[in-house]
Design a protein around this motif. Sequence first.
Motif, PDB file in Angstrom:
ATOM      1  N   ASP A  97       0.810  -1.220   0.000  1.00  0.00           N
ATOM      2  CA  ASP A  97       0.000   0.000   0.000  1.00  0.00           C
ATOM      3  C   ASP A  97       0.842   1.270   0.000  1.00  0.00           C
ATOM      4  N   ARG A  98       2.146   1.106   0.309  1.00  0.00           N
ATOM      5  CA  ARG A  98       3.079   2.243   0.293  1.00  0.00           C
ATOM      6  C   ARG A  98       2.593   3.409   1.145  1.00  0.00           C
ATOM      7  N   GLU A  99       1.922   3.101   2.261  1.00  0.00           N
ATOM      8  CA  GLU A  99       1.463   4.158   3.158  1.00  0.00           C
ATOM      9  C   GLU A  99       2.341   4.251   4.396  1.00  0.00           C
ATOM     10  N   LYS A 100       2.188   3.307   5.302  1.00  0.00           N
ATOM     11  CA  LYS A 100       2.951   3.319   6.553  1.00  0.00           C
ATOM     12  C   LYS A 100       4.397   2.945   6.269  1.00  0.00           C
ATOM     13  N   LEU A 101       5.320   3.732   6.847  1.00  0.00           N
ATOM     14  CA  LEU A 101       6.745   3.491   6.651  1.00  0.00           C
ATOM     15  C   LEU A 101       7.349   2.794   7.857  1.00  0.00           C
TER      16      LEU A 101
END
Lengths: 112, 110
Positions: A97-101
Amino acid sequence: DAGVTQSPTHLIKTRGQHVTLRCSPISGHKSVSWYQQVLGQGPQFIFQYYEKEERGRGNFPDRFSARQFPNYSSELNVNALLLGDSALYLCASSSEDREKLFFGSGTQLSVL
Amino acid sequence: SQQGEEDPQALSIQEGENATMNCSYKTSINNLQWYRQNSGRGLVHLILIRSNEREKHSGRLRVTLDTSKKSSSLLITASRAADTASYFCATAYNTDKLIFGTGTRLQVFP
Protein backbone atom coordinates in the motif's frame (compact mmCIF):
# COMPACT_ATOMS: atom_id res chain seq x y z
CA ASP A 1 11.31 -11.15 10.92
CA ALA A 2 14.18 -8.68 10.66
CA GLY A 3 13.31 -5.02 10.40
CA VAL A 4 14.86 -2.54 8.01
CA THR A 5 18.63 -2.76 8.25
CA GLN A 6 21.05 -0.01 7.30
CA SER A 7 24.80 0.00 7.02
CA PRO A 8 27.06 1.43 8.16
CA THR A 9 25.68 2.94 11.38
CA HIS A 10 28.28 5.70 11.47
CA LEU A 11 30.53 7.16 8.81
CA ILE A 12 33.09 9.96 8.77
CA LYS A 13 34.12 11.45 5.44
CA THR A 14 35.94 14.56 4.26
CA ARG A 15 34.67 17.21 1.87
CA GLY A 16 34.78 16.17 -1.77
CA GLN A 17 34.61 12.43 -1.09
CA HIS A 18 31.71 10.21 -2.05
CA VAL A 19 29.71 7.86 0.11
CA THR A 20 27.46 4.84 -0.40
CA LEU A 21 24.81 3.96 2.14
CA ARG A 22 23.00 0.63 2.07
CA CYS A 23 19.55 -0.50 3.09
CA SER A 24 17.74 -3.83 3.25
CA PRO A 25 13.96 -3.60 3.50
CA ILE A 26 11.65 -5.81 5.49
CA SER A 27 11.13 -9.11 3.70
CA GLY A 28 8.27 -8.77 1.24
CA HIS A 29 8.44 -4.98 1.04
CA LYS A 30 9.06 -3.71 -2.47
CA SER A 31 9.19 0.01 -1.73
CA VAL A 32 12.20 1.78 -0.25
CA SER A 33 12.45 5.46 0.62
CA TRP A 34 15.39 7.57 1.72
CA TYR A 35 15.23 10.56 4.07
CA GLN A 36 17.81 13.03 5.36
CA GLN A 37 17.44 14.34 8.89
CA VAL A 38 19.56 17.25 9.98
CA LEU A 39 19.94 17.70 13.73
CA GLY A 40 16.90 19.37 15.22
CA GLN A 41 14.77 19.02 12.07
CA GLY A 42 12.24 16.55 10.75
CA PRO A 43 13.24 14.03 8.06
CA GLN A 44 13.38 15.40 4.50
CA PHE A 45 12.38 13.16 1.60
CA ILE A 46 15.16 12.29 -0.86
CA PHE A 47 13.98 9.34 -3.01
CA GLN A 48 11.40 6.61 -3.26
CA TYR A 49 11.88 3.43 -5.25
CA TYR A 50 9.15 0.90 -5.95
CA GLU A 51 9.71 -2.27 -7.93
CA LYS A 52 13.19 -0.98 -8.85
CA GLU A 53 11.88 2.20 -10.43
CA GLU A 54 12.24 5.73 -9.07
CA ARG A 55 8.77 6.90 -8.04
CA GLY A 56 9.62 10.14 -6.31
CA ARG A 57 12.50 12.54 -5.84
CA GLY A 58 12.84 15.34 -3.30
CA ASN A 59 14.53 18.69 -3.67
CA PHE A 60 18.12 17.47 -3.53
CA PRO A 61 20.96 18.16 -5.97
CA ASP A 62 22.13 15.69 -8.60
CA ARG A 63 25.01 14.74 -6.30
CA PHE A 64 22.45 12.49 -4.65
CA SER A 65 21.51 9.30 -6.48
CA ALA A 66 20.02 5.97 -5.56
CA ARG A 67 19.09 2.64 -6.99
CA GLN A 68 17.13 -0.44 -6.02
CA PHE A 69 18.31 -3.95 -6.73
CA PRO A 70 16.32 -7.04 -7.82
CA ASN A 71 16.18 -8.21 -4.18
CA TYR A 72 14.65 -4.78 -3.30
CA SER A 73 17.66 -3.62 -1.27
CA SER A 74 18.81 -0.12 -2.05
CA GLU A 75 21.85 2.13 -2.12
CA LEU A 76 22.04 5.88 -1.67
CA ASN A 77 25.09 7.54 -3.20
CA VAL A 78 26.27 11.05 -2.48
CA ASN A 79 29.12 12.55 -4.51
CA ALA A 80 31.33 15.57 -3.83
CA LEU A 81 30.36 15.69 -0.15
CA LEU A 82 29.77 19.06 1.47
CA LEU A 83 29.83 19.94 5.15
CA GLY A 84 26.06 20.47 4.93
CA ASP A 85 25.55 16.83 3.98
CA SER A 86 26.28 15.87 7.59
CA ALA A 87 23.06 14.31 8.80
CA LEU A 88 21.26 11.13 9.80
CA TYR A 89 20.24 9.24 6.66
CA LEU A 90 17.17 7.13 7.16
CA CYS A 91 15.88 4.34 4.99
CA ALA A 92 12.30 3.15 5.19
CA SER A 93 10.39 0.36 3.53
CA SER A 94 6.69 -0.11 3.04
CA SER A 95 4.35 -2.84 1.97
CA GLU A 96 2.18 -2.92 -1.14
CA ASP A 97 0.00 0.00 0.00
CA ARG A 98 3.08 2.24 0.29
CA GLU A 99 1.46 4.16 3.16
CA LYS A 100 2.95 3.32 6.55
CA LEU A 101 6.75 3.49 6.65
CA PHE A 102 9.01 1.18 8.61
CA PHE A 103 12.32 2.89 9.34
CA GLY A 104 15.81 1.57 9.89
CA SER A 105 18.03 3.00 12.63
CA GLY A 106 19.82 5.23 10.17
CA THR A 107 23.37 6.02 9.12
CA GLN A 108 24.96 8.98 10.89
CA LEU A 109 27.18 10.72 8.31
CA SER A 110 29.71 13.30 9.43
CA VAL A 111 31.52 15.34 6.78
CA LEU A 112 34.68 17.08 8.00
CA SER B 1 10.82 22.09 2.87
CA GLN B 2 8.87 21.05 5.94
CA GLN B 3 5.14 20.79 5.39
CA GLY B 4 4.02 20.57 8.96
CA GLU B 5 4.63 22.85 11.85
CA GLU B 6 4.32 21.29 15.27
CA ASP B 7 3.40 22.97 18.47
CA PRO B 8 4.80 23.07 21.05
CA GLN B 9 8.43 22.52 20.05
CA ALA B 10 9.08 21.04 23.48
CA LEU B 11 6.84 19.75 26.27
CA SER B 12 7.70 18.59 29.78
CA ILE B 13 5.17 16.77 31.95
CA GLN B 14 4.96 14.40 34.92
CA GLU B 15 4.15 10.72 34.59
CA GLY B 16 0.42 10.15 34.59
CA GLU B 17 -0.39 13.48 32.95
CA ASN B 18 -1.73 13.80 29.41
CA ALA B 19 0.39 15.21 26.58
CA THR B 20 -1.11 17.04 23.62
CA MET B 21 0.81 17.92 20.47
CA ASN B 22 -0.52 19.85 17.52
CA CYS B 23 0.39 19.81 13.84
CA SER B 24 -0.57 22.25 11.11
CA TYR B 25 -0.04 21.69 7.41
CA LYS B 26 -0.40 23.73 4.26
CA THR B 27 -2.15 21.84 1.46
CA SER B 28 -4.76 19.11 1.03
CA ILE B 29 -3.71 15.63 2.01
CA ASN B 30 -4.55 11.97 1.49
CA ASN B 31 -3.65 10.97 5.04
CA LEU B 32 -1.72 12.21 8.07
CA GLN B 33 0.53 10.04 10.20
CA TRP B 34 2.31 10.38 13.53
CA TYR B 35 5.75 8.92 14.22
CA ARG B 36 7.92 8.69 17.34
CA GLN B 37 11.72 8.97 17.36
CA ASN B 38 13.87 7.97 20.31
CA SER B 39 17.33 9.51 20.72
CA GLY B 40 17.68 10.62 17.09
CA ARG B 41 17.48 7.14 15.61
CA GLY B 42 14.84 5.39 13.52
CA LEU B 43 11.22 6.54 13.53
CA VAL B 44 8.37 4.31 14.63
CA HIS B 45 4.92 4.60 13.10
CA LEU B 46 2.21 5.31 15.68
CA ILE B 47 -1.05 5.97 13.88
CA LEU B 48 -2.52 6.94 10.48
CA ILE B 49 -5.67 8.98 9.96
CA ARG B 50 -7.21 9.44 6.53
CA SER B 51 -8.55 12.72 5.18
CA ASN B 52 -12.16 11.51 5.53
CA GLU B 53 -11.71 10.57 9.21
CA ARG B 54 -12.02 12.97 12.12
CA GLU B 55 -10.77 10.94 15.07
CA LYS B 56 -8.87 7.73 15.66
CA HIS B 57 -7.74 5.83 18.76
CA SER B 58 -4.94 3.37 19.36
CA GLY B 59 -4.28 2.32 22.94
CA ARG B 60 -3.35 5.48 24.87
CA LEU B 61 -3.17 7.52 21.67
CA ARG B 62 -5.96 9.68 20.29
CA VAL B 63 -5.55 11.56 17.02
CA THR B 64 -7.91 14.15 15.59
CA LEU B 65 -7.90 15.69 12.14
CA ASP B 66 -9.57 18.92 11.05
CA THR B 67 -9.12 19.29 7.30
CA SER B 68 -10.92 22.64 7.25
CA LYS B 69 -8.26 24.07 9.56
CA LYS B 70 -5.48 21.88 8.13
CA SER B 71 -4.53 20.72 11.58
CA SER B 72 -4.18 17.57 13.65
CA SER B 73 -3.56 16.81 17.30
CA LEU B 74 -2.03 13.84 19.06
CA LEU B 75 -3.07 13.13 22.64
CA ILE B 76 -1.10 10.68 24.77
CA THR B 77 -3.05 9.81 27.91
CA ALA B 78 -1.55 8.68 31.23
CA SER B 79 1.98 9.33 30.01
CA ARG B 80 4.93 7.20 31.10
CA ALA B 81 8.66 7.93 31.29
CA ALA B 82 9.06 5.58 28.31
CA ASP B 83 7.00 8.01 26.20
CA THR B 84 9.94 10.44 26.30
CA ALA B 85 10.83 10.97 22.63
CA SER B 86 10.36 13.32 19.68
CA TYR B 87 7.03 13.11 17.91
CA PHE B 88 6.55 14.02 14.24
CA CYS B 89 3.48 14.44 12.11
CA ALA B 90 3.81 13.49 8.45
CA THR B 91 1.45 14.29 5.60
CA ALA B 92 0.90 12.28 2.45
CA TYR B 93 -0.60 13.55 -0.81
CA ASN B 94 0.03 10.33 -2.67
CA THR B 95 1.99 7.16 -2.11
CA ASP B 96 5.29 8.60 -3.28
CA LYS B 97 6.46 10.46 -0.20
CA LEU B 98 5.73 11.71 3.28
CA ILE B 99 6.45 15.26 4.34
CA PHE B 100 7.42 15.52 7.97
CA GLY B 101 6.88 18.35 10.39
CA THR B 102 9.45 19.91 12.66
CA GLY B 103 8.64 17.71 15.66
CA THR B 104 7.73 18.05 19.33
CA ARG B 105 10.24 16.94 21.96
CA LEU B 106 8.35 15.34 24.83
CA GLN B 107 10.00 14.80 28.22
CA VAL B 108 8.06 12.77 30.80
CA PHE B 109 9.46 12.93 34.32
CA PRO B 110 8.95 9.98 36.68
